[in-house]
Write an enzyme that holds these catalytic residues in place. Structure first.
Site, short mmCIF file in Angstrom:
data_model
loop_
_atom_site.label_atom_id
_atom_site.label_comp_id
_atom_site.label_asym_id
_atom_site.label_seq_id
_atom_site.Cartn_x
_atom_site.Cartn_y
_atom_site.Cartn_z
N ARG A 120 1.08 -3.87 -12.06
CA ARG A 120 1.54 -2.49 -11.87
C ARG A 120 2.94 -2.34 -12.45
NH1 ARG A 120 -1.08 -0.41 -6.14
NH2 ARG A 120 -2.72 0.77 -7.20
N GLN A 125 0.49 1.59 -16.94
CA GLN A 125 0.08 2.69 -16.06
C GLN A 125 -1.26 3.30 -16.47
OE1 GLN A 125 3.46 5.37 -16.02
NE2 GLN A 125 4.23 4.49 -14.12
N ASP A 128 -4.21 1.40 -15.04
CA ASP A 128 -4.17 1.18 -13.59
C ASP A 128 -5.33 1.87 -12.88
OD1 ASP A 128 -3.58 0.75 -10.96
OD2 ASP A 128 -1.53 1.55 -11.05
N SER A 131 -4.90 2.82 -9.05
CA SER A 131 -4.20 4.08 -8.78
C SER A 131 -5.06 5.29 -9.11
CB SER A 131 -2.90 4.14 -9.58
OG SER A 131 -1.97 3.21 -9.08
N TYR A 226 5.67 -3.90 -1.28
CA TYR A 226 4.91 -4.11 -0.06
C TYR A 226 5.81 -4.69 1.03
CZ TYR A 226 0.86 -3.52 -3.08
OH TYR A 226 -0.06 -3.02 -3.98
#
Length: 374
Positions: A120, A125, A128, A131, A226
């Site tokens: 990521r 992008q 991805d 997402s 995270y």
């Protein structure tokens, strides 16, 4: 180089890995494309659409004989065994859950790339898929909840009285959670959001949601976006705050996942019992064990007067858009890794290294190794 698109066989799956529009674009780059008969039918793309785009409609075995096999979900053992030695597979793989499949890949020298393992980073992008699919899932979760809720979302003032807006409580402000916030707000709901990552507060508020601040949030350690370490004291404070809020919520949407582990339990049976009769929970983590203690895999159930939706594959309920976005993701990754003449095999390049799971008969992905060795 021949690209093969297999029809998805997973239960309730309606997406397809390549749309006719992306087939056209890849053919312009001189790839040959084989599509399994009926592969796009559930996504409303007919075989004739693919033929018009320049693809050939063939049997499963012929598709499996292609140089590169493109899928949404991981190939089945049967599909992997049909692939020719040295072929390349690209799909959502979640390799740490596919130990037997990895053994087939290694035995047949199949190089497997996982769409879910694409790093990521900013330049990836457009690749991805997590997402792009989570974005749609967040939207659909709110629409499903609205359909099950026996009241409207917005404030409405009428001659017969005023209808107060629905209250939506969302656990997690990742891609799915943020889209759920935006969708619920567009429908007129009051939205509150809980997340252990303090940096998500600004994103939540920019979409019109109210971020539930837990005392001690600054002490949470974040790594790679995270939560890395959360104290027992913090978790107790968060639980108390959520318990108070869930009693007033009309809709609860949970999105919390932990890579390689069971989903965290966020909504206990006692919390469900405390909710208003007629309220709705959408558990978006049900495939990984669920965030709600009472959710059931691929079932909608009513418990203690609360409707609990446990749909495991929300993007597949929007197959046209989900396929369009995924097709862009997978074709962008393919064009990064290869040309019409073959793969570049830049083994130290960040995206290649991050997404490649098996190669030349070996498991080469370090994270997957670490999970499977436990």
């Amino acid at each position: 180089m021949k690209l093969g698109v297999l029809k998805e066989s997973k239960e309730k799956e309606k997406r397809v890995a390549l749309t006719p529009e992306l087939v056209k674009q890849l053919i312009k780059k001189e790839f040959e494309i084989l599509v399994e008969d009926g592969a796009g039918s559930e996504s409303k793309f007919s075989d004739n659409d693919y033929i018009t785009a320049g693809a050939s409609i063939v049997s499963k075995s012929e598709v499996c004989n292609a140089d590169v096999i493109l899928k949404i979900n991981a190939p089945t053992i049967e599909e992997a065994e049909l692939m020719k030695a040295g072929a390349i597979s690209i799909s959502l793989l979640y390799a740490y859950t596919q130990k037997d499949l990895l053994e087939v890949f290694k035995a047949k020298q199949i190089s497997a790339f996982a769409m879910d393992a694409v790093p990521r980073i900013s330049r990836a992008q457009k690749m991805d898929a997590l997402s792009s699919q989570a974005n749609l899932a967040g939207y659909k979760s709110v629409i499903m909840a609205a359909d099950s809720l026996g009241k409207i979302f917005p404030l409405m003032m009428t001659a017969a009285g005023t209808i107060t807006p629905a209250k939506v409580l969302i656990f997690g402000a990742g891609v799915a959670g943020l889209q759920a916030i935006a969708t619920a707000k567009r429908l007129g709901a009051v939205v509150e959001v809980s997340d252990v990552r303090p940096e998500t507060k600004e994103q939540v508020e920019s979409l019109g949601g109210r971020f539930l601040v837990v005392e001690g949030t600054d002490e949470v350690k974040i790594e790679g976006g995270y939560a890395k370490e959360v104290s027992a004291d913090f978790l107790a404070k968060q639980k108390k705050l959520v318990e108070d809020k869930i009693k007033d919520a009309d809709i609860v949407i949970t999105t919390a996942l932990v890579i390689g582990k069971k989903s965290p339990l966020l909504v206990t049976e006692d919390m469900v019992k405390s909710m208003k009769s007629g309220s709705v929970i959408v558990d978006m983590a049900v495939e990984s064990g669920g965030n709600c203690e009472l959710s059931e895999f691929n079932q909608t159930v009513i418990k203690h007067g609360v409707t609990i939706i446990g749909e495991s594959n929300l993007p597949a309920l929007l197959p046209i858009n989900a396929s369009q976005l995924y097709a862009t993701n997978i074709s962008t990754l393919l064009l990064h890794l290869a040309t019409k003449d073959g793969f570049k095999w830049e083994m130290e390049e960040e995206i290649t290294k991050g997404a490649l799971i098996t190669h030349q008969g070996e498991l080469v992905h370090e994270f997957t190794k670490s999970i499977l060795s436990k």
